[in-house]
Design an enzyme around this catalytic site. Structure first.
Site, PDB file in Angstrom:
ATOM      1  N   GLY A  13       2.016 -17.941 -19.053  1.00 24.51           N
ATOM      2  CA  GLY A  13       3.059 -18.866 -19.814  1.00 24.51           C
ATOM      3  C   GLY A  13       2.502 -18.661 -21.240  1.00 24.51           C
ATOM      4  CG  ASP A  35       3.243 -15.764 -14.223  1.00 23.93           C
ATOM      5  OD1 ASP A  35       2.833 -16.445 -15.006  1.00 23.93           O
ATOM      6  OD2 ASP A  35       4.214 -16.036 -13.504  1.00 23.93           O
ATOM      7  CG  ASN A  97      -0.177 -28.320 -12.502  1.00 17.63           C
ATOM      8  OD1 ASN A  97       0.786 -27.584 -12.265  1.00 17.63           O
ATOM      9  ND2 ASN A  97      -0.240 -28.772 -13.816  1.00 17.63           N
ATOM     10  CG  ASN A 122      -3.689 -31.040 -18.916  1.00 23.35           C
ATOM     11  OD1 ASN A 122      -4.866 -31.504 -18.962  1.00 23.35           O
ATOM     12  ND2 ASN A 122      -2.808 -30.639 -19.823  1.00 23.35           N
ATOM     13  NE  ARG A 153      -4.415 -31.102 -29.965  1.00 25.90           N
ATOM     14  CZ  ARG A 153      -4.164 -31.000 -28.773  1.00 25.90           C
ATOM     15  NH1 ARG A 153      -4.679 -31.951 -27.870  1.00 25.90           N
ATOM     16  NH2 ARG A 153      -3.078 -30.076 -28.266  1.00 25.90           N
ATOM     17  CG  HIS A 177      -7.751 -32.656 -21.931  1.00 28.03           C
ATOM     18  ND1 HIS A 177      -7.863 -32.698 -23.524  1.00 28.03           N
ATOM     19  CD2 HIS A 177      -6.521 -32.091 -21.856  1.00 28.03           C
ATOM     20  CE1 HIS A 177      -6.649 -32.238 -23.986  1.00 28.03           C
ATOM     21  NE2 HIS A 177      -5.942 -31.803 -23.144  1.00 28.03           N
TER      22      HIS A 177
HETATM   23  C1  PYR Z   1      -2.516 -30.973 -24.816  1.00 30.60           C
HETATM   24  O1  PYR Z   1      -2.191 -30.346 -25.779  1.00 30.60           O
HETATM   25  O2  PYR Z   1      -3.845 -31.738 -25.045  1.00 30.60           O
HETATM   26  C2  PYR Z   1      -2.704 -30.939 -23.389  1.00 30.60           C
HETATM   27  O3  PYR Z   1      -3.158 -31.536 -22.532  1.00 30.60           O
HETATM   28  C3  PYR Z   1      -0.932 -30.353 -23.016  1.00 30.60           C
END
Ligand code: PYR
EC number: 1.1.1.37
Length: 315
Positions: A13, A35, A97, A122, A153, A177
């Site tokens: 992906g 995949d 998942n 995730n 981020r 997360h």
């Molecule tokens: C993120 O972008 O943080 C995800 O968990 C998808």
């Protein structure tokens, strides 16, 4: 015999293919991209092989639908799974998942029994625990990618706010997360200067909140997908620190056996990543409030671990 590193990326992906691209373009390793969709990984691999002379890299990539072709890999990265949709929480992905990750980890490790395993799917911390459990690997060789992304981020948001150079910024984000992740402003600096001396508390709180929502903000904008450039770059630096034995201190979901007062859980904390995997866990001083917040994040992860384990079929 000649030897070069080999990385298996499970899942072609957006995250998997972008990670594969970074690894070969930066000559970190040869890549086997796997995949279940016939033709998809093969097509991506051929496309990236055609870019070799243009981008000037010599690492190779092949695409496959068979785990057998991944044999002998040094690192396996699991990116396979369904992405979040707008408004969907990471934990909604749990059931779907869990089986994808369990099968991918088991199969890949069957052919690469000495590999170090990095989970990206995730809900991250839960999937990492699950992959560890089903493979039976020593915990040092299993980790999840989230902290590098979340702290990147926060770096980006601080840089935008101050007009600073992003690579001058250091940040620390602990915990799962998820919505309860714990960005720690007093451990965030711009060239060594704590951001608490540069940014008013109210604004820092906004940056922290934006970091917690970093994935959701992008998913809402994209509508049909989730972030993948920064996630792929984040996984790539973990792979690089392992294969080149760089001993970088990077936040990763790692197995805690007493550190931070937590046991039998995978959760994001600063780790030293080298050729043996997670070679050390750094335990930073926390205030009682910060420790309580970390434990709250851990409990949210723990609740889902049992659910995920129950959803995974044997074999
Ligand atoms: C993120 O972008 O943080 C995800 O968990 C998808």
């Amino acid at each position: 015999a000649c030897q070069s590193w080999q990385v298996t990326v499970v899942g072609a992906g957006n995250v998997g293919r972008t990670l594969a691209q970074r690894l070969v373009q930066q000559n970190v390793a040869n890549v086997v991209l796997l995949d279940i969709v016939p033709g998809l990984p093969q097509g991506i691999a051929l496309d990236l092989m055609a870019a070799q002379s243009v981008e000037e890299y010599d690492s190779k990539i092949i695409g496959t639908n068979e785990y057998e072709a991944t044999a002998g890999s040094d690192v396996v990265v699991i990116t396979a799974g369904l992405p979040r949709r707008p408004g969907m929480s990471r934990d909604d992905l749990l059931g779907k998942n869990a089986n994808i990750v369990a099968q991918g980890a088991r199969e890949a490790l069957r052919y690469s029994p000495n590999a170090i395993l990095i989970v990206v799917t995730n809900p991250l911390d839960v999937m990492t625990y699950l992959a560890w459990k089903v493979t039976g690997l020593p915990s040092q060789r299993v980790m999840g990618m989230a902290g590098v992304l979340d702290s990147a981020r926060l770096k980006a948001f601080i840089a935008m706010k101050l007009g600073a150079c992003p690579s001058d910024i250091n940040t620390l984000v602990l915990g799962g997360h998820g919505d309860l992740m714990l960005p720690l402003p007093r451990y965030c600096t711009v060239s060594g200067v704590p951001i608490t001396e540069l940014i008013p508390p109210q604004t820092i709180e906004e940056l922290v909140e934006r970091t917690r929502n970093g994935g959701a903000e992008i998913a809402a904008l994209l509508q049909t997908g989730t972030a993948y450039y920064a996630p792929a770059s984040s996984a790539a630096v973990m792979v690089e620190s392992i294969l080149r034995n760089q001993s970088r201190i990077l936040p990763a979901a790692t197995y805690l056996d007493g550190a931070y007062g937590l046991k039998d859980i995978f959760l994001g904390v600063p780790c030293r990543l080298g050729c043996r995997g997670v070679e050390d866990i750094l335990e930073v001083q926390l205030t009682p409030e910060e420790k309580a917040a970390l434990h709250l994040s851990a409990e949210a992860v723990r609740l889902n671990i049992d659910v995920a384990l129950a959803m995974v079929s044997d074999g």
